[in-house]
Design a protein around this motif. Structure first.
Motif, short mmCIF file in Angstrom:
data_model
loop_
_atom_site.label_atom_id
_atom_site.label_comp_id
_atom_site.label_asym_id
_atom_site.label_seq_id
_atom_site.Cartn_x
_atom_site.Cartn_y
_atom_site.Cartn_z
N GLY A 1 0.78 -1.23 0.00
CA GLY A 1 0.00 0.00 0.00
C GLY A 1 0.81 1.28 0.00
N VAL A 2 2.13 1.18 0.06
CA VAL A 2 3.00 2.35 0.04
C VAL A 2 4.18 2.09 -0.89
CG1 VAL A 2 2.38 3.17 2.36
CG2 VAL A 2 4.26 1.56 2.08
N VAL A 3 4.86 3.16 -1.26
CA VAL A 3 6.05 3.06 -2.10
C VAL A 3 7.25 3.30 -1.20
CG1 VAL A 3 7.27 3.99 -4.10
CG2 VAL A 3 4.78 3.88 -4.11
N ASP A 4 8.09 2.28 -1.05
CA ASP A 4 9.28 2.44 -0.22
C ASP A 4 10.48 2.77 -1.10
OD1 ASP A 4 10.31 -0.02 -1.24
OD2 ASP A 4 9.25 -1.12 0.32
N ASP A 5 11.64 2.93 -0.48
CA ASP A 5 12.82 3.38 -1.21
C ASP A 5 13.19 2.46 -2.38
OD1 ASP A 5 14.87 5.44 -1.37
OD2 ASP A 5 16.28 3.85 -0.83
N SER A 6 13.01 1.17 -2.21
CA SER A 6 13.36 0.24 -3.28
C SER A 6 12.36 0.30 -4.44
CB SER A 6 13.43 -1.19 -2.75
OG SER A 6 12.15 -1.63 -2.35
#
Length: 115
Positions: A61-66
């Motif tokens: 549900g979120v966009v992380d650094d990778s």
């Protein structure tokens, strides 16, 4: 359409981090919506929804650094960014047209010809 802005991948990530309002190191749909809205793009909510769906490879549900790299296509296509792997030097300065007279003797627009 927003103006084209040249950024490196790292500069884009740094720009995006300013919208991480809860400082969890991830970009939510709401945070991405604000980033899109700040760039002046229309339909920010829908664009954020589709972008997070595309970029969120682990479906949390979120966009992380990778996963931020997957937002680059959106940023270039819809937000007016030009993102490169390395810093691009600015174009060389052009001499001002008023630095030298024109062939007809004019130095500035509206000036009378030099005699």
């Amino acid at each position: 359409m927003p103006t084209r802005e040249r950024l490196t991948v790292q500069e884009f990530k740094d720009w995006l981090k300013q919208f991480d309002t809860n400082c969890d190191g991830q970009i939510s749909r709401k945070e991405l919506r604000e980033a899109i809205r700040r760039r002046g793009a229309r339909f920010a909510g829908l664009r954020a929804l589709f972008a997070v769906r595309r970029a969120d490879k682990n479906r949390n549900g979120v966009v992380d650094d990778s996963e931020v790299e997957h937002l680059i296509e959106l940023a270039e296509r819809e937000l007016g960014f030009m993102i490169t792997d390395t810093a691009v030097p600015p174009p060389p300065a052009r001499p001002c047209a008023t630095d030298s007279p024109s062939p007809r003797g004019y130095t500035n627009w509206g000036d009378k010809a030099q005699t």
